[in-house]
Scaffold this motif. Structure first.
Motif, short mmCIF file in Angstrom:
data_model
loop_
_atom_site.label_atom_id
_atom_site.label_comp_id
_atom_site.label_asym_id
_atom_site.label_seq_id
_atom_site.Cartn_x
_atom_site.Cartn_y
_atom_site.Cartn_z
N PRO A 56 0.84 -1.22 0.00
CA PRO A 56 0.00 0.00 0.00
C PRO A 56 0.87 1.26 0.00
CG PRO A 56 0.10 -0.93 2.20
CD PRO A 56 0.80 -1.91 1.30
N LEU A 57 0.30 2.35 -0.47
CA LEU A 57 1.01 3.63 -0.46
C LEU A 57 0.78 4.32 0.88
CD1 LEU A 57 0.16 5.12 -3.98
CD2 LEU A 57 2.16 3.77 -3.30
N ASN A 58 1.82 5.05 1.33
CA ASN A 58 1.61 5.86 2.52
C ASN A 58 0.80 7.11 2.15
OD1 ASN A 58 3.40 7.94 1.57
ND2 ASN A 58 5.15 6.74 2.31
N GLU A 59 0.40 7.85 3.14
CA GLU A 59 -0.49 8.99 2.91
C GLU A 59 0.14 10.03 1.99
OE1 GLU A 59 -2.89 12.42 5.53
OE2 GLU A 59 -2.07 10.61 6.51
N GLN A 67 0.19 8.70 -1.61
CA GLN A 67 -1.17 8.70 -2.14
C GLN A 67 -1.58 10.11 -2.56
OE1 GLN A 67 -2.83 5.84 -2.37
NE2 GLN A 67 -5.01 6.30 -2.54
N SER A 68 -1.24 11.09 -1.75
CA SER A 68 -1.57 12.48 -2.06
C SER A 68 -0.83 12.94 -3.32
CB SER A 68 -1.22 13.37 -0.87
OG SER A 68 -1.43 14.73 -1.18
N HIS A 90 -2.51 11.38 -6.39
CA HIS A 90 -3.79 12.05 -6.68
C HIS A 90 -3.54 13.37 -7.40
CE1 HIS A 90 -6.42 9.91 -3.40
NE2 HIS A 90 -6.03 9.11 -4.37
N PRO A 111 -10.43 8.26 -7.29
CA PRO A 111 -10.13 6.93 -6.72
C PRO A 111 -10.00 5.85 -7.79
CG PRO A 111 -11.80 8.01 -5.42
CD PRO A 111 -11.63 8.85 -6.64
N THR A 152 -6.81 6.40 -9.75
CA THR A 152 -5.67 6.04 -8.90
C THR A 152 -5.48 4.53 -8.87
OG1 THR A 152 -5.97 7.99 -7.51
CG2 THR A 152 -4.74 6.16 -6.56
N ARG A 165 -2.27 2.33 -10.25
CA ARG A 165 -1.56 1.37 -9.39
C ARG A 165 -1.65 -0.04 -9.97
NH1 ARG A 165 -0.69 0.56 -3.86
NH2 ARG A 165 1.43 0.49 -4.72
N TYR A 171 5.60 6.29 -5.45
CA TYR A 171 4.31 5.65 -5.67
C TYR A 171 4.24 4.73 -6.88
CZ TYR A 171 3.22 9.54 -8.98
OH TYR A 171 3.23 10.45 -10.01
#
Length: 295
Positions: A166-169, A172-173, A176, A193, A196, A200, A236
Motif C-alpha cells: 500500500p502507499l503511505n499517505e 497517495q496524495s 492524486h 479513486p 488512482t 496502481r 508511488y
C-alpha cells in the motif's frame, strides 16, 4: 513498407553513432540524485552494469528520450538485457520476425495512442540486438473496468500485490495530485479513486512482469523497464511494489526530463522520486491543456 525500413535503418545508425561517441549533447545533463551531483554518461553506464532491474522513464512525446534509451540498450548489449514495456500488454511477447510494427501491435501496441513512429528507434534497437521484449501493462479494457468498478475488476495477482504494497499517505496524495495535473485539473473528484487504482494496477502489472522476467535471468543479466516517468517513481510507482516482490534485487530508477522547464522540480525534491535524472532538449508541443475538454 520501403520507407518504413529506411526510417528504421536510419534510426539504428543514428543510435549506434551516438553511443560510439559517449558524449552528451550540449543541452543535456545527468544527475545522480543520491549524491546530488552531475555525472557523465560513462559514470551512469558503470552503475547500470551493476544493477539487476533498470527502470527507464520517459516523456512519451519526446523523441530524444527514446533515442537515448536506444543508445543505452546498445551500451548494455553484452549483458543481453530482458525488456518489459509499458507499451505492450502483460503476457505478450513481441516476435523477432516480420514487420516491426505488426509484431508490436500483435503484442498490444497501440500505434495511434503512442504516436508511432516516436518509439521506433527504441524497439528497432531491441530487435536488432535480439533482446526479449515482453509486455507489462494491463489492457485498456481492464483499465477502464477498474476505473468504473474498482477493486472487483482487478486480476487476482494484481489485487494481492497491491494489498501487500500500500502507499503511505504522502505518496497517495502525490499520486492524486499528479493525476489531476495530468488531466489539466478537469476531472471530477469522484473519478480520482478509480483512476488512482487503475494507475496502481498498471504499476503492479509491470512489477509482476519484471519479477517474472528476473526469475528467468542469468547472473548479470538485467531486466529493463520502458515506461513513463510516473511509473518509475520511487514514492508511488513500480519500485514500491518491487520492494515487496523482489526485495533482494538492486533497482535503479531513471527519469527523463527536459531542460529549461520552469516547473521542473529541484534536485532535492527529485531525490525522493528517482535515483537519476537525465535532462534533454524539450519536445516541440502545444500546451496539452489548451484543448482539454472543460467540465
Amino acid at each position: 513498407m520501403e520507407n518504413r525500413k529506411r526510417f528504421l535503418n536510419n534510426a539504428l545508425l543514428a543510435a549506434g553513432l551516438a553511443f560510439s561517441s559517449l558524449t552528451l549533447l550540449a543541452e543535456e545533463q545527468i544527475f545522480d540524485l543520491g549524491q546530488q551531483r552531475e555525472i557523465s554518461r560513462a559514470d551512469l553506464l558503470e552503475s547500470l552494469k551493476k544493477t539487476d532491474v533498470i527502470l527507464l522513464g520517459e516523456l512519451h512525446d519526446n523523441s530524444h528520450h527514446h533515442d537515448r534509451r536506444a543508445e543505452l540498450l546498445q551500451a548494455l548489449r553484452s549483458q543481453d538485457p530482458i525488456i518489459v514495456a509499458e507499451h505492450l500488454e502483460r503476457g505478450q511477447r513481441a516476435t523477432a520476425d516480420g514487420d516491426l510494427l505488426t509484431a508490436l501491435e500483435a503484442a498490444g501496441f497501440d500505434a495511434k495512442n503512442w504516436r508511432w513512429p516516436l518509439h521506433a528507434p527504441l524497439f528497432a534497437t531491441a530487435r536488432q540486438l535480439s533482446l526479449a521484449l515482453y509486455g507489462g501493462n494491463i489492457t485498456r479494457t481492464q483499465a477502464r473496468a477498474v476505473v468504473q468498478q474498482g477493486g472487483a475488476a482487478l486480476p487476482q495477482d494484481i489485487a494481492q500485490a497491491l494489498q501487500e504494497a500500500p502507499l503511505n499517505e504522502s505518496a497517495q496524495s502525490n499520486l492524486h495530485q499528479d493525476l489531476l495535473d495530468n488531466h489539466c485539473g478537469q476531472i471530477p473528484q469522484s473519478l480520482v479513486p478509480g483512476l488512482t487504482l487503475a494507475q496502481r494496477a498498471r504499476d503492479a502489472a509491470m512489477a509482476l512482469a519484471i519479477t517474472r522476467a528476473a526469475q528467468t535471468a542469468q547472473s548479470g543479466q538485467p531486466v529493463i523497464l520502458f515506461a513513463g516517468n510516473g511509473h518509475v517513481r520511487r514514492d508511488y510507482g513500480v519500485p514500491v511494489l518491487l520492494e515487496k516482490l523482489s526485495p533482494a534485487r538492486k533497482t535503479l530508477a531513471i527519469a527523463w526530463l527536459e531542460t529549461g522547464k520552469p516547473d521542473n522540480p529541484p534536485l532535492d525534491v527529485l531525490k525522493t522520486r528517482f535515483d537519476v535524472v537525465w535532462y534533454t532538449a524539450p519536445a516541440e508541443r502545444q500546451d496539452p491543456c489548451l484543448n482539454f475538454p472543460k467540465r
